[in-house]
Design an enzyme around this catalytic site. Structure first.
Site, PDB file in Angstrom:
ATOM      1  N   CYS A   7       0.858  -1.170   0.000  1.00 53.46           N
ATOM      2  CA  CYS A   7       0.000   0.000   0.000  1.00 53.46           C
ATOM      3  C   CYS A   7       0.901   1.229   0.000  1.00 53.46           C
ATOM      4  CB  CYS A   7      -0.890  -0.027   1.242  1.00 53.46           C
ATOM      5  SG  CYS A   7      -2.312   1.067   1.171  1.00 53.46           S
ATOM      6  N   CYS A  79      -4.058  -0.554  -2.919  1.00 50.90           N
ATOM      7  CA  CYS A  79      -4.462   0.799  -3.289  1.00 50.90           C
ATOM      8  C   CYS A  79      -3.947   1.105  -4.691  1.00 50.90           C
ATOM      9  CB  CYS A  79      -3.989   1.841  -2.278  1.00 50.90           C
ATOM     10  SG  CYS A  79      -2.245   2.189  -2.257  1.00 50.90           S
ATOM     11  N   CYS A  86       4.241   0.871  -8.148  1.00 51.55           N
ATOM     12  CA  CYS A  86       4.902  -0.327  -7.629  1.00 51.55           C
ATOM     13  C   CYS A  86       6.318  -0.412  -8.194  1.00 51.55           C
ATOM     14  CB  CYS A  86       4.105  -1.570  -8.007  1.00 51.55           C
ATOM     15  SG  CYS A  86       4.700  -3.056  -7.181  1.00 51.55           S
TER      16      CYS A  86
END
Length: 149
Positions: A7, A79, A86
Site C-alpha cells: 500500500c 491501493c 509499484c
C-alpha cells in the site's frame, strides 16, 4: 507461501489484510509494506481489527525498498497509488494481484462516520482476502454470486 501486501502508507489497509491473512493460516509468511510508509499503524485500524480478535498493535509500517530483493509467491497491492507506483522487484515475483480497497483514513466527518469507514474497509478486506485465500492458496472453487454472472 510468502505474501507481500503493498500500500502507500502501510498504516491501514495493508496492515488489516496482513492481520487477516495471518489469522487464516499461521503457516503463511505474510508481510506488508508501503511505497511511502507512515510513522505508525493507524490507531483506528488497530481498534477495529481488535474487535475481530486480531491484534495488529505490534505491526510497524515498513518501506517496500526492504523487500525488493526477495522472492515472493504473491505481491498484492491494495491501493491504486501503490499499484501504479509499484517498484521493480529484483527478486522473483510469481504472482501480482490488485485487490483495491478505498482508504478509510481519507474519510472526513464525524467520529462515527470515520469509524464506520474503518469498519466497512475492514469487513471488505476480510471478505476479499478470505476469497483470495480460499481460491488462490487453497485452490477451492467458490460459487459465483448472482452479480458476477
Amino acid at each position: 507461501m510468502k505474501i507481500l501486501i503493498l500500500c502507500t502508507g502501510n498504516s491501514c489497509r495493508s496492515q488489516m489484510a496482513h492481520g487477516f491473512l495471518q489469522s487464516f493460516d499461521a503457516n503463511l509468511q505474510v508481510f506488508s509494506a508501503g511505497t511511502h510508509p507512515a510513522e505508525q499503524v493507524n490507531p483506528q485500524a488497530v481498534e477495529v481489527m481488535a474487535e475481530t480478535g486480531i491484534d495488529i498493535s505490534h505491526h510497524c509500517p515498513t518501506d517496500v525498498a526492504t523487500c525488493l530483493n526477495e522472492t515472493w509467491d504473491y505481491v498484492i497491492t491494495v491501493c491504486d497509488h501503490a499499484r501504479e507506483s509499484c517498484p521493480a522487484f529484483s527478486g522473483e515475483v510469481r504472482h501480482r494481484l490488485h485487490i483495491g480497497i478505498e482508504d478509510p483514513s481519507e474519510v472526513t466527518g464525524s467520529p462515527e462516520t470515520i469509524r464506520q469507514a474503518f469498519i466497512q474497509a475492514r469487513d471488505l478486506i476480510k471478505e476479499r482476502f478470505s476469497r483470495f485465500y480460499l481460491t488462490e492458496i487453497l485452490g477451492k472453487e467458490l460459487p459465483r454470486c448472482a452479480c458476477e454472472r
